[in-house]
Design a protein around this motif. Structure first.
Motif, PDB file in Angstrom:
ATOM      1  N   ARG A  70      32.118  42.767  26.926  1.00  0.00           N
ATOM      2  CA  ARG A  70      31.166  43.053  28.004  1.00  0.00           C
ATOM      3  C   ARG A  70      31.810  42.970  29.390  1.00  0.00           C
ATOM      4  N   VAL A  71      32.893  42.196  29.494  1.00  0.00           N
ATOM      5  CA  VAL A  71      33.556  42.038  30.799  1.00  0.00           C
ATOM      6  C   VAL A  71      35.004  42.504  30.767  1.00  0.00           C
ATOM      7  N   LEU A  72      35.543  42.779  29.583  1.00  0.00           N
ATOM      8  CA  LEU A  72      36.942  43.172  29.461  1.00  0.00           C
ATOM      9  C   LEU A  72      37.025  44.549  28.789  1.00  0.00           C
ATOM     10  N   SER A  73      36.731  45.562  29.581  1.00  0.00           N
ATOM     11  CA  SER A  73      36.711  46.962  29.152  1.00  0.00           C
ATOM     12  C   SER A  73      36.449  47.775  30.407  1.00  0.00           C
ATOM     13  N   GLY A  74      36.451  49.107  30.286  1.00  0.00           N
ATOM     14  CA  GLY A  74      36.105  49.926  31.444  1.00  0.00           C
ATOM     15  C   GLY A  74      34.714  49.614  31.956  1.00  0.00           C
ATOM     16  N   PRO A  75      33.680  49.634  31.096  1.00  0.00           N
ATOM     17  CA  PRO A  75      32.347  49.221  31.542  1.00  0.00           C
ATOM     18  C   PRO A  75      32.321  47.768  32.009  1.00  0.00           C
ATOM     19  N   GLY A  76      33.187  46.929  31.438  1.00  0.00           N
ATOM     20  CA  GLY A  76      33.247  45.526  31.849  1.00  0.00           C
ATOM     21  C   GLY A  76      33.714  45.369  33.287  1.00  0.00           C
ATOM     22  N   LEU A  77      34.674  46.192  33.709  1.00  0.00           N
ATOM     23  CA  LEU A  77      35.119  46.160  35.106  1.00  0.00           C
ATOM     24  C   LEU A  77      33.967  46.529  36.032  1.00  0.00           C
ATOM     25  N   VAL A  78      33.171  47.500  35.632  1.00  0.00           N
ATOM     26  CA  VAL A  78      32.003  47.891  36.433  1.00  0.00           C
ATOM     27  C   VAL A  78      30.993  46.743  36.492  1.00  0.00           C
ATOM     28  N   THR A  79      30.834  46.028  35.378  1.00  0.00           N
ATOM     29  CA  THR A  79      29.925  44.876  35.349  1.00  0.00           C
ATOM     30  C   THR A  79      30.404  43.785  36.291  1.00  0.00           C
ATOM     31  N   LEU A  92      43.565  48.872  43.536  1.00  0.00           N
ATOM     32  CA  LEU A  92      45.021  49.012  43.567  1.00  0.00           C
ATOM     33  C   LEU A  92      45.521  49.393  44.945  1.00  0.00           C
ATOM     34  N   ALA A  93      44.728  50.174  45.676  1.00  0.00           N
ATOM     35  CA  ALA A  93      45.109  50.601  47.026  1.00  0.00           C
ATOM     36  C   ALA A  93      44.758  49.573  48.095  1.00  0.00           C
ATOM     37  N   ASN A  94      44.116  48.468  47.681  1.00  0.00           N
ATOM     38  CA  ASN A  94      43.715  47.409  48.611  1.00  0.00           C
ATOM     39  C   ASN A  94      42.817  47.950  49.733  1.00  0.00           C
ATOM     40  N   LYS A  95      41.916  48.863  49.355  1.00  0.00           N
ATOM     41  CA  LYS A  95      41.065  49.517  50.344  1.00  0.00           C
ATOM     42  C   LYS A  95      39.733  48.812  50.556  1.00  0.00           C
ATOM     43  N   CYS A  96      39.384  47.879  49.645  1.00  0.00           N
ATOM     44  CA  CYS A  96      38.053  47.279  49.712  1.00  0.00           C
ATOM     45  C   CYS A  96      38.113  45.916  49.036  1.00  0.00           C
ATOM     46  N   SER A  97      37.639  44.863  49.719  1.00  0.00           N
ATOM     47  CA  SER A  97      37.724  43.511  49.155  1.00  0.00           C
ATOM     48  C   SER A  97      36.896  43.371  47.885  1.00  0.00           C
ATOM     49  N   LEU A  98      35.790  44.110  47.782  1.00  0.00           N
ATOM     50  CA  LEU A  98      34.964  44.043  46.580  1.00  0.00           C
ATOM     51  C   LEU A  98      35.740  44.569  45.370  1.00  0.00           C
ATOM     52  N   ALA A  99      36.398  45.715  45.526  1.00  0.00           N
ATOM     53  CA  ALA A  99      37.169  46.290  44.426  1.00  0.00           C
ATOM     54  C   ALA A  99      38.384  45.423  44.104  1.00  0.00           C
ATOM     55  N   VAL A 100      39.034  44.894  45.124  1.00  0.00           N
ATOM     56  CA  VAL A 100      40.199  44.032  44.904  1.00  0.00           C
ATOM     57  C   VAL A 100      39.801  42.786  44.119  1.00  0.00           C
ATOM     58  N   THR A 101      38.701  42.165  44.511  1.00  0.00           N
ATOM     59  CA  THR A 101      38.248  40.946  43.839  1.00  0.00           C
ATOM     60  C   THR A 101      37.816  41.238  42.406  1.00  0.00           C
ATOM     61  N   ALA A 102      37.141  42.375  42.204  1.00  0.00           N
ATOM     62  CA  ALA A 102      36.719  42.749  40.857  1.00  0.00           C
ATOM     63  C   ALA A 102      37.930  42.965  39.954  1.00  0.00           C
ATOM     64  N   LEU A 103      38.945  43.658  40.469  1.00  0.00           N
ATOM     65  CA  LEU A 103      40.141  43.911  39.671  1.00  0.00           C
ATOM     66  C   LEU A 103      40.898  42.606  39.409  1.00  0.00           C
ATOM     67  N   ASP A 104      40.933  41.724  40.392  1.00  0.00           N
ATOM     68  CA  ASP A 104      41.554  40.405  40.191  1.00  0.00           C
ATOM     69  C   ASP A 104      40.875  39.647  39.051  1.00  0.00           C
ATOM     70  N   MET A 105      39.543  39.600  39.076  1.00  0.00           N
ATOM     71  CA  MET A 105      38.810  38.902  38.015  1.00  0.00           C
ATOM     72  C   MET A 105      39.067  39.535  36.656  1.00  0.00           C
ATOM     73  N   PHE A 106      39.046  40.838  36.623  1.00  0.00           N
ATOM     74  CA  PHE A 106      39.274  41.566  35.373  1.00  0.00           C
ATOM     75  C   PHE A 106      40.640  41.211  34.787  1.00  0.00           C
ATOM     76  N   VAL A 107      41.669  41.254  35.617  1.00  0.00           N
ATOM     77  CA  VAL A 107      43.033  40.989  35.147  1.00  0.00           C
ATOM     78  C   VAL A 107      43.188  39.543  34.698  1.00  0.00           C
ATOM     79  N   GLU A 108      42.543  38.620  35.398  1.00  0.00           N
ATOM     80  CA  GLU A 108      42.616  37.213  34.997  1.00  0.00           C
ATOM     81  C   GLU A 108      41.935  36.991  33.645  1.00  0.00           C
ATOM     82  N   ILE A 109      40.788  37.621  33.438  1.00  0.00           N
ATOM     83  CA  ILE A 109      40.097  37.510  32.147  1.00  0.00           C
ATOM     84  C   ILE A 109      40.943  38.148  31.045  1.00  0.00           C
TER      85      ILE A 109
END
Length: 339
Positions: A199-208, A243-260
């Protein structure tokens, strides 16, 4: 031995069936060796009512003289049948054999197909995140996030590797800190019950994860990104912005995803003790390889308390070739042709 039969030309249809797209390839082979891909096609899975429709379309286009076939499907295979996890398809080996005019067709889990493919890939088709204690034979582990989350073991019998499919992506999501506990509660309310790691570790999981951070007020969503998320492939839009560091929301979401991702990969290593290495497959990892290199994945992977030494000693490799599951399905078709 009849050497003419040993090296007889065979034509193999191999498929990698995922929730987003279905990749199919036609291989030429001599003996037990895959020689080359004659043709490859990709189909949007959701636009077809059944896999047989894709197979018939491919055969009508290419008119191949197929001798073997095997399909890797995202879902649990039993008795030559699988209900696809992220598609409204019931895939039947018997029905596919009828569509291809073959006596039998192989049907395996998609991660099982990738596991078969690992053996035929070259060193240039991997990126090593950690060398561990060195390369050696032994059991292997495979984890792959894409439309869903797959896991598999690869058993080493002393001479050969044997894939062991699983449905590990549907095990419980295990939060490791306060924010992940909040994410867990957020997802549980959304789905109304069990929260699997998929639910959190997949393409839809990143969106979640992205939606959780936005809805809980961790980060503000810029209008331009909201438009991209709403208008196309939301996971891809979030990944690009992160990846482009264009938005803190996207950066934080990707950080959480990678850590999980790193934490779950470490859990799999503890479960299987894969002396032969951990392999990271799926469609997401190659696209975010620069993020996987920045250290966040490995820090979460290594954070296993008293057992950190086991994960530290294990080699970690990212599969870069997106055709690994196709190679594996083709190899499985050859290996099990006489069964």
């Amino acid at each position: 031995m009849n050497r003419g039969n040993e090296y007889a030309l065979t034509m193999i249809i191999a498929g990698d069936i995922g929730g987003t797209k279905t990749n199919v390839a036609l291989f030429e082979s001599h003996g037990q060796r895959l020689d080359r891909i004659i043709a490859q096609r990709s189909y949007p899975s959701g636009k077809y009512a059944a896999l047989e429709d894709i197979v018939r379309e491919l055969v009508a286009e290419l008119a191949p003289r197929v001798t073997h076939a095997c399909f890797g499907v995202a879902g649990p295979v039993a008795g030559g049948r699988v209900e696809a996890t992220n598609l409204p398809w019931v895939v039947s080996a018997e029905s596919l054999a009828g569509a291809l005019g073959l006596p039998r067709v192989g049907l395996i889990n998609d991660l099982e197909a990738t596991a078969y493919g690992v053996e035929v890939l070259q060193p240039s088709q991997f990126y090593t995140l950690s060398a561990g204690a060195g390369v050696g034979h032994g059991h292997r582990a495979l984890i792959a996030a894409g439309t869903g989350l797959g896991m598999a073991g690869i058993f080493w019998d002393g001479q050969h590797y044997h894939p062991m499919p699983s449905e590990g992506g549907h095990t419980d999501f295990a939060p490791r800190n306060e924010r992940e506990f909040e994410l867990f509660k957020y997802v549980r309310e959304k789905v109304g019950g069990h929260v699997s790691v998929e639910r959190v570790l997949s393409g839809p999981g990143l969106v979640t994860i992205y939606s959780f951070l936005r809805d809980q007020g961790y980060c503000e969503e810029p209008a331009w990104l909201a438009e991209e998320v709403a208008g196309g492939d939301p996971a891809a839009a979030i990944s690009r912005a992160g990846l482009a560091n264009k938005c803190s929301l996207a950066v934080t979401a990707l950080d959480m995803f990678v850590e999980i991702y790193g934490a779950m990969a470490g859990n799999l290593v503890l479960l299987l003790k894969p002396a032969g290495g951990l392999y990271i497959g799926g469609g997401i990892a190659p696209k975010i390889i620069e993020k996987l290199k920045d250290g966040a994945f490995m820090r979460a992977y290594l954070d296993k308390g008293r057992m950190s030494g086991i994960v530290e000693a294990t080699r970690v490799c990212v599969i870069l070739d997106d055709k690994a599951a196709l190679y594996g399905a083709g190899r499985a078709a050859l290996l099990h042709a006489g069964e």
